[in-house]
Design an enzyme around this catalytic site. Sequence first.
Site, PDB file in Angstrom:
ATOM      1  N   HIS A  76       0.806  -1.210   0.000  1.00 45.22           N
ATOM      2  CA  HIS A  76       0.000   0.000   0.000  1.00 45.22           C
ATOM      3  C   HIS A  76       0.845   1.270   0.000  1.00 45.22           C
ATOM      4  O   HIS A  76       0.414   2.314  -0.508  1.00 45.22           O
ATOM      5  CB  HIS A  76      -0.937   0.007   1.202  1.00 45.22           C
ATOM      6  CG  HIS A  76      -1.970  -1.073   1.148  1.00 45.22           C
ATOM      7  ND1 HIS A  76      -2.763  -1.405   2.224  1.00 45.22           N
ATOM      8  CD2 HIS A  76      -2.346  -1.910   0.140  1.00 45.22           C
ATOM      9  CE1 HIS A  76      -3.571  -2.395   1.896  1.00 45.22           C
ATOM     10  NE2 HIS A  76      -3.338  -2.727   0.645  1.00 45.22           N
ATOM     11  N   PHE A 113      -1.038  -8.190   4.927  1.00 48.23           N
ATOM     12  CA  PHE A 113       0.300  -7.621   4.842  1.00 48.23           C
ATOM     13  C   PHE A 113       0.357  -6.261   4.129  1.00 48.23           C
ATOM     14  O   PHE A 113       1.352  -5.953   3.459  1.00 48.23           O
ATOM     15  CB  PHE A 113       1.250  -8.608   4.151  1.00 48.23           C
ATOM     16  CG  PHE A 113       1.037 -10.028   4.554  1.00 48.23           C
ATOM     17  CD1 PHE A 113       1.060 -10.407   5.887  1.00 48.23           C
ATOM     18  CD2 PHE A 113       0.750 -11.008   3.608  1.00 48.23           C
ATOM     19  CE1 PHE A 113       0.830 -11.721   6.273  1.00 48.23           C
ATOM     20  CE2 PHE A 113       0.518 -12.324   3.982  1.00 48.23           C
ATOM     21  CZ  PHE A 113       0.555 -12.677   5.317  1.00 48.23           C
ATOM     22  N   CYS A 114      -0.680  -5.448   4.272  1.00 47.03           N
ATOM     23  CA  CYS A 114      -0.735  -4.147   3.595  1.00 47.03           C
ATOM     24  C   CYS A 114      -0.520  -4.296   2.092  1.00 47.03           C
ATOM     25  O   CYS A 114       0.028  -3.399   1.430  1.00 47.03           O
ATOM     26  CB  CYS A 114       0.282  -3.173   4.183  1.00 47.03           C
ATOM     27  SG  CYS A 114      -0.126  -2.629   5.856  1.00 47.03           S
ATOM     28  N   ALA A 115      -0.940  -5.438   1.574  1.00 37.64           N
ATOM     29  CA  ALA A 115      -0.927  -5.692   0.129  1.00 37.64           C
ATOM     30  C   ALA A 115      -2.167  -6.539  -0.149  1.00 37.64           C
ATOM     31  O   ALA A 115      -2.078  -7.700  -0.562  1.00 37.64           O
ATOM     32  CB  ALA A 115       0.345  -6.421  -0.292  1.00 37.64           C
TER      33      ALA A 115
END
Length: 440
Positions: free
Chosen positions: A127, A366-368
């Site tokens: 992100h 995982f911020c993805a």
Amino acid sequence: MTLALDRTTETSVPPVAGAGLRVPLVTGGDVSYANLDHAASAPCLSAVRSAVDEFLPWYASVHRGAGFASQVSTRLYERTREVLRRFADARDTDTVVFTRNTTDAFNLLAKALPRNTSVVVFDTEHHAALLPWRGPNVRRVSLPRTRLAAVSVVDEALAACPQGPRLVVVAGASNVTGELLPVAEISAVARKHGARVALDAAQLAPHRRISLRELDVDYVALSGHKLYAPFGAGALIGRSDWLRAAVPYLAGGGATKLVTEEAVVWNAGPERHEAGSPNTVGVYALSVACEQLAANWDAIGAHEAELLERLRTGLAVLPGCAELRLFDAPVDRVGTVSFVVDGFDPGWVAAVLSAEYGIGVRDGAFCAHVATRRLIRETGGEGQQALRVSLGLGSTAEHVDRLLLALRQIVARGARWEYTKVDGRWAPVGDPRELPPFCA
């Protein structure tokens, strides 16, 4: 004056602070902590801790202080720019702007883009590299299953962009799978279209030597908290023209050359985007970590490669385990592996590993989120979260073996303790463990 501005470095894998940390188990007793979550935040290098302790008595204001301690702090702060320049193998004309982290660095770059800049970015990015870019000129492209196809997708996206400045944003290594992306090849097609390239090195820089020159990228962003210097500093390193022409990222002292009742004259150098009192301790810690890593890449690479093979070999025979992968064919990678275990909630497994085995891993997306959901679907799973194990300088063979044994036991017989969700997270029921006094 005893503070050393040119520090000696280790001669092997640099040790980390807290390597002997012991954590309590919910079942009683304690065990040495197995930190397998380096991709989120890496522990502090012992050398970094020592350097910071040595510097703290000298800490003072920078740039405008007449006192001797201020002169020391200013010298140290500015010296770190050259350390970061060498670490990234930057060009002589490149600038180093200190930020809080990679997210901060890319938000700074996004605000510095010339008007109507077209941006091409894979939708599988973290992100930090995905979200700062807004507007109709942003093209989010899907990452194909081969490296060659990934380069072709960027080529096609750039060809479809309108005339004007263009930027490609790409990660050096995936924070979900650890796989390396074809950065140099992407840079080559970017040059064909007159585009610039911004490299997200948050996951690559702690594991591999990076070179702006060899990769032919224009900007690199990195975070100290992933580089074994968790003191709140990061950096954006790259071409100065867009940054020099942009409105200052923050308005305030330090960014200005002159302020009158009628006008403001802004600094043209990196200080233009560093308003306010800088994080001198953080950037010095970052520079020490970079020097330590740069002196020991061979030892670091061998250490992580051995542990990564040990980990993936063990996961390959774990019943119901499916590893997430961006590419169909094996590619070079750093020590990060994400996976799902059929029939087991990743958050529950992570809680059991922590409470009963003293193992720290990451669960979630995982911020993805786009990448994680897609890769889980491609394994045949239906969930939106996975488990991630990330290796680093604090990892040992015993940590990996303990994890693999724990996973086999959890799959075979479940947990020894009862767990429930608290504020959306799994936690032991009636957890008897006590937090350290400084958390009270």
